[in-house]
Write a protein that holds these residues in place. Structure first.
Motif, PDB file in Angstrom:
ATOM      1  N   VAL A 173      -1.588   7.767   5.687  1.00 25.43           N
ATOM      2  CA  VAL A 173      -1.357   6.392   5.398  1.00 25.43           C
ATOM      3  C   VAL A 173       0.123   6.238   5.077  1.00 25.43           C
ATOM      4  O   VAL A 173       0.930   7.241   4.682  1.00 25.43           O
ATOM      5  N   PRO A 174       0.522   5.085   5.561  1.00 24.77           N
ATOM      6  CA  PRO A 174       2.145   4.796   5.526  1.00 24.77           C
ATOM      7  C   PRO A 174       2.748   4.979   4.075  1.00 24.77           C
ATOM      8  O   PRO A 174       1.923   4.665   2.987  1.00 24.77           O
ATOM      9  N   SER A 175       3.681   5.577   4.025  1.00 24.89           N
ATOM     10  CA  SER A 175       4.348   5.985   2.919  1.00 24.89           C
ATOM     11  C   SER A 175       5.628   5.121   2.548  1.00 24.89           C
ATOM     12  O   SER A 175       6.335   5.391   1.400  1.00 24.89           O
ATOM     13  N   ASP A 176       5.971   4.196   3.315  1.00 26.89           N
ATOM     14  CA  ASP A 176       7.087   3.560   3.162  1.00 26.89           C
ATOM     15  C   ASP A 176       6.906   2.353   1.969  1.00 26.89           C
ATOM     16  O   ASP A 176       6.007   1.924   1.709  1.00 26.89           O
ATOM     17  N   ARG A 177       8.023   1.881   1.443  1.00 30.02           N
ATOM     18  CA  ARG A 177       8.073   1.031   0.085  1.00 30.02           C
ATOM     19  C   ARG A 177       7.797  -0.230   0.779  1.00 30.02           C
ATOM     20  O   ARG A 177       8.392  -0.794   1.687  1.00 30.02           O
ATOM     21  N   ILE A 178       6.884  -0.890  -0.175  1.00 29.85           N
ATOM     22  CA  ILE A 178       6.470  -2.297   0.167  1.00 29.85           C
ATOM     23  C   ILE A 178       7.599  -3.333  -0.974  1.00 29.85           C
ATOM     24  O   ILE A 178       7.482  -3.187  -2.024  1.00 29.85           O
ATOM     25  N   LEU A 228       4.363 -11.010  -1.780  1.00 30.64           N
ATOM     26  CA  LEU A 228       4.155 -12.200  -2.815  1.00 30.64           C
ATOM     27  C   LEU A 228       2.764 -12.137  -3.108  1.00 30.64           C
ATOM     28  O   LEU A 228       2.078 -12.387  -3.917  1.00 30.64           O
ATOM     29  N   GLU A 229       2.025 -12.178  -1.778  1.00 32.60           N
ATOM     30  CA  GLU A 229       0.379 -12.317  -2.104  1.00 32.60           C
ATOM     31  C   GLU A 229      -0.316 -10.972  -2.222  1.00 32.60           C
ATOM     32  O   GLU A 229      -1.503 -11.068  -2.162  1.00 32.60           O
ATOM     33  N   PHE A 230       0.250  -9.951  -2.009  1.00 32.86           N
ATOM     34  CA  PHE A 230      -0.343  -8.589  -2.384  1.00 32.86           C
ATOM     35  C   PHE A 230      -1.225  -8.214  -1.082  1.00 32.86           C
ATOM     36  O   PHE A 230      -2.119  -7.544  -1.161  1.00 32.86           O
ATOM     37  N   SER A 231      -0.961  -9.021   0.129  1.00 32.40           N
ATOM     38  CA  SER A 231      -1.693  -8.576   1.352  1.00 32.40           C
ATOM     39  C   SER A 231      -1.285  -7.277   1.627  1.00 32.40           C
ATOM     40  O   SER A 231      -2.353  -6.561   2.210  1.00 32.40           O
ATOM     41  N   LEU A 232      -0.100  -7.061   1.814  1.00 29.49           N
ATOM     42  CA  LEU A 232       0.297  -5.780   2.441  1.00 29.49           C
ATOM     43  C   LEU A 232      -0.050  -4.417   1.117  1.00 29.49           C
ATOM     44  O   LEU A 232      -0.602  -3.332   1.826  1.00 29.49           O
ATOM     45  N   THR A 233       0.026  -4.965   0.089  1.00 26.12           N
ATOM     46  CA  THR A 233      -0.577  -3.686  -1.032  1.00 26.12           C
ATOM     47  C   THR A 233      -2.108  -3.539  -0.746  1.00 26.12           C
ATOM     48  O   THR A 233      -2.883  -2.380  -0.883  1.00 26.12           O
ATOM     49  N   ALA A 234      -2.818  -4.681  -0.659  1.00 32.66           N
ATOM     50  CA  ALA A 234      -4.168  -4.709  -0.484  1.00 32.66           C
ATOM     51  C   ALA A 234      -4.593  -3.776   0.874  1.00 32.66           C
ATOM     52  O   ALA A 234      -5.534  -2.937   0.983  1.00 32.66           O
ATOM     53  N   LEU A 235      -3.697  -3.857   1.961  1.00 31.95           N
ATOM     54  CA  LEU A 235      -3.981  -3.376   3.171  1.00 31.95           C
ATOM     55  C   LEU A 235      -3.473  -1.765   3.206  1.00 31.95           C
ATOM     56  O   LEU A 235      -4.348  -0.751   3.816  1.00 31.95           O
ATOM     57  N   ARG A 236      -2.530  -1.485   2.076  1.00 27.71           N
ATOM     58  CA  ARG A 236      -2.109  -0.013   1.956  1.00 27.71           C
ATOM     59  C   ARG A 236      -3.329   0.753   1.275  1.00 27.71           C
ATOM     60  O   ARG A 236      -3.815   1.785   1.373  1.00 27.71           O
ATOM     61  N   MET A 237      -3.914  -0.115   0.257  1.00 32.90           N
ATOM     62  CA  MET A 237      -4.961   0.440  -0.620  1.00 32.90           C
ATOM     63  C   MET A 237      -6.509   0.621   0.404  1.00 32.90           C
ATOM     64  O   MET A 237      -6.914   1.752   0.253  1.00 32.90           O
ATOM     65  N   ALA A 238      -6.424  -0.119   1.241  1.00 43.12           N
ATOM     66  CA  ALA A 238      -7.526   0.123   1.974  1.00 43.12           C
ATOM     67  C   ALA A 238      -7.441   1.213   2.823  1.00 43.12           C
ATOM     68  O   ALA A 238      -8.485   1.973   3.133  1.00 43.12           O
ATOM     69  N   GLN A 239      -6.252   1.450   3.612  1.00 49.33           N
ATOM     70  CA  GLN A 239      -5.806   2.515   4.359  1.00 49.33           C
ATOM     71  C   GLN A 239      -6.231   3.886   3.523  1.00 49.33           C
ATOM     72  O   GLN A 239      -6.543   4.769   3.989  1.00 49.33           O
ATOM     73  N   LEU A 240      -5.450   3.979   2.189  1.00 50.34           N
ATOM     74  CA  LEU A 240      -5.702   5.278   1.422  1.00 50.34           C
ATOM     75  C   LEU A 240      -7.172   5.331   1.028  1.00 50.34           C
ATOM     76  O   LEU A 240      -7.578   6.552   0.903  1.00 50.34           O
TER      77      LEU A 240
END
Length: 740
Positions: free
Chosen positions: A679-684, A690-702
């Protein structure tokens, strides 16, 4: 008589030469004849007739005067009686007083009886000769007499100084220095001795012959001494007996003819018994009420040379039939104690010699087989054949010796001793049954006084076709009523003697040695029989059982292809339809089980549990205190280590995918089949999500990596825990698929 006078008158007239004389004579004869006719007495038959010549009629050449008959120069007279008492003399015949002297041939045609003696000094010939033969002939001087008919002489016969005499009354006949020819037969004393014209001789009493009896002459005709056939049921006995003596009876000799002047193809005559017909003939002694005596057939004895042989052989078959049998039958007994057939003698001083019963040797060609055969039967048990050696304080040996090559008893190969026939039936070689403890039986090879002892080979039969060779059985004795039952043990098989080491091995072979198997008994319905290799027991130490593979041959002079590698020792259990048999190595009373290799170049010790589709186990018994591996590594090659405790199982494997397994679940492996994505560990940045799309992707990967990690640690991979769904059902461990 008148007829005689008449013919005389006629003859006288015929003899006159002139007519005048004829007339006078005729008148005289006629007057005389007339006077005699008137004055004749009917009983008067006597007179004198003087006749100079009588001429027969020219047509018949015969003249008949009453019962007298004239033919040619022969006069046949019915009655001649003398008148003067001085006899009658007629041309060489003188008759006087009943005696007749004939000085020339005396021919008699009708039957003639001589009431007195007949002296035929010139011989007697009766009947007309036919091919130099007379019905009755007495030769001159010799007195040889030949008679073809019956001779009846009441007053005796005496010929020429007693050369041939027959005494009157007694009939005693003497033929002196001459041959007696009785061609009509001989009859003596009311047929007590008769000879018929064919030469057959019949004697109604005893025949005494004081010299030799010679049959026939030098011709090769057959002669018979035999009796006449009888119409009775049983023929009479005929006995030929030698002379009896006070101390020793005379011998009876039957001698065949011998060749006396022969160069090639010589052969003496034979003695035949019986006729040429195929009748049964018996040569036997008469029956006796007491004990029978011995009958001996003995060959010819020689004081200097070899004794003569005796040959007894049956008849041959010239064509395609079978040769005759030679049957020797001992005397039979009503109580079962039958006689025996003996060879040799039991006479003192003559009995202790070697006796050989064999067949004669051949100059060339193969020798024929010889059979000693017991009695066969078509209904019942066949008869046994027993060969017994002599009995005594020490039993004698029974030898069966095969033929020797060349018969010189050197080191050539001998023949074989073959038991049984070519049929594939069972053959048993056993001893007779004993009603007490049976005695031992020994098969011993040949002993030597100076060299090595002989070998003994027990070999089963070979198969010369496609079959297998025969088996060799060594079976100890058992109780035949209950073989194999508990408490009825069989006997033992002992090998070796009491003083020497024993080696059980096979003969060396030029090529590679073949395998040797020692196999226990197979069982068709239950377990197979065990094999026990047990060393001997001792008062101090028990013997050792050693199983050793073949070693390298040290002496390689005769074995150039020997390799320096020892043979293996393989201990293998039997196979089964379900499970194979076990191999147990057990020591007793504190003894150890030692498995080790040589202490020079140590080899490995391999313990394998089969190589089939389902591998077996190598187990160390559950009664052991422990397993100690001292100063050595434990290496398990191409397998695993399993530790069991009840139903619990722990398995250690050299398998990166299943290093440690517990109860069938892998709990340790070097790597999982489920790769966990990083799971990527770089900072978002907030501004970037702004729409939490990257956060949602990161949570799916995790979440995906966590699921993969759970699957890798669950029952699907390492088995650290078990995962369940919302219904409590364990995860089915579906194959991993990479998520997009």
């Amino acid at each position: 008589l008148y007829v005689f006078f008449f013919f005389s008158f006629v003859f006288l007239l015929a003899s006159l030469r002139n007519t005048r004389m004829m007339n006078r004579t005729f008148l005289l004869c006629f007057t005389l004849l007339f006077a005699l006719a008137i004055a004749r007495n009917p009983l008067d038959k006597y007179g004198i007739l003087y006749v100079n010549e009588i001429v027969a009629n020219i047509d018949t050449f015969t003249v008949q005067i009453e019962d007298s008959f004239v033919e040619d120069n022969t006069l046949t007279i019915d009655i001649i009686e003398e008148w003067s008492g001085n006899g009658i003399n007629t041309e060489g015949i003188f008759l006087i007083n009943g005696d007749a002297e004939v000085f020339d041939y005396f021919l008699v045609h009708p039957p003639t009886t001589f009431p007195g003696e007949l002296y035929a000094n010139g011989g007697i010939h009766a009947d007309k000769p036919n091919e130099n033969f007379f019905s009755f002939l007495v030769e001159d001087n010799t007195g040889d007499t030949s008679i073809s008919g019956l001779l009846t002489v009441d007053g005796g016969v005496f010929v020429e100084d007693g050369t041939f005499t027959i005494a009157a009354g007694s009939g005693e006949t003497t033929v002196r220095d001459a041959r007696f020819n009785a061609n009509g037969g001989i009859a003596v004393n009311d047929d007590a001795f008769t000879v018929n014209p064919e030469g057959d001789v019949y004697i109604d009493s005893t025949l005494h012959i004081l010299q030799d009896v010679i049959l026939g002459d030098s011709t090769t005709e057959d002669f018979f001494v035999r009796r006449i056939k009888t119409d009775h049921q049983d023929g009479g006995d005929t006995i030929i007996s030698a002379q009896d003596g006070v101390s020793t009876g005379g011998n009876l000799w039957i001698v065949p003819g011998y060749e006396n002047d022969c160069t090639t193809g010589c052969r003496d005559g034979s003695i035949f018994v019986g006729s040429v017909n195929n009748d049964n003939v018996r040569v036997k002694r008469p029956q006796v009420s007491a004990d029978g005596s011995m009958t001996t057939f003995q060959g010819q004895t020689s004081p200097n040379g070899e004794g003569g042989d005796i040959k007894i052989f049956p008849g041959d078959s010239i064509e395609g039939g079978d040769g005759g049998d030679l049957i020797v039958i001992p005397g039979l007994s009503g109580n079962g104690n039958h006689g025996s057939i003996y060879f040799g003698t039991n006479e003192d001083g003559l009995s202790d010699f070697d006796l050989t019963i064999g067949r004669p040797s051949l100059v060339s060609g193969a020798g024929g087989d010889t059979f000693f055969k017991g009695q066969s039967t078509q209904n019942g048990d066949a008869g046994d054949l027993n060969i017994l050696s002599g009995q005594g304080p020490n039993g004698s040996a029974l030898r069966l010796i095969p033929g020797d090559a060349n018969g010189d008893y050197t080191l050539e190969e001998q023949g074989d001793i073959i038991l049984g026939n070519p049929d594939s039936a069972d053959l048993s070689i056993v001893r007779s049954e004993s009603n007490v403890s049976a005695g031992p039986t020994f098969f011993v090879g040949q002993e030597s006084t100076g060299e090595e002892g002989g070998d003994v080979f027990l070999a089963a039969g070979s198969a010369h076709g496609n079959g297998n060779g025969g088996n060799l059985y060594l079976a100890p004795g058992s109780n035949p009523e209950s073989p194999g039952q508990s408490g009825v043990p069989a006997g033992d098989i002992f090998i070796g003697d009491l003083v020497e080491n024993l080696v059980l091995t096979r003969q060396p072979r030029d090529g590679g040695g073949l395998d040797t198997y020692i196999v226990g008994q197979n069982g068709t319905s239950s377990q197979g029989g065990d094999i026990f290799l047990t060393a001997g027991s001792g008062g101090t130490f028990g013997g050792t059982v050693s199983l050793r593979g073949g070693s390298e041959l040290l002496d390689t002079d005769d074995y150039d292809f020997a390799y320096p590698i020892g043979g293996d020792v393989i201990v293998e259990s039997g196979t089964g339809a379900v499970d194979g048999g076990d191999i147990l190595l057990t020591s007793n009373i504190g003894g150890s089980v030692l498995i080790e290799t040589d202490d020079i170049n140590a080899g490995s010790i391999f313990i394998n549990a089969g190589s089939g589709s389902t591998l077996g186990d190598v187990q160390i018994g559950d009664t052991s205190a422990g397993v100690l591996i001292a100063d050595a590594n434990l290496v398990i090659e191409n397998s695993y280590l399993e530790i069991q405790e009840g139903a619990e199982r722990i398995i250690f494997r050299a398998d990166p995918t299943n290093i440690l397994e517990y109860n069938g679940k892998t709990i340790l492996r070097s790597v999982s089949d489920y790769p966990v994505p990083v799971v990527p560990s770089d900072r978002i940045e907030v501004d970037d999500d702004l729409e939490f799309s990257l956060t949602a992707l990161r949570m799916a990967q995790l979440q995906n990596s966590l699921e993969i990690l759970v699957n890798a640690l669950s029952q699907c991979q390492h088995g650290l825990f078990r995962t369940l769904d919302e219904f409590g059902v364990p995860d089915s461990c579906e194959a991993f698929t990479t998520s997009s």
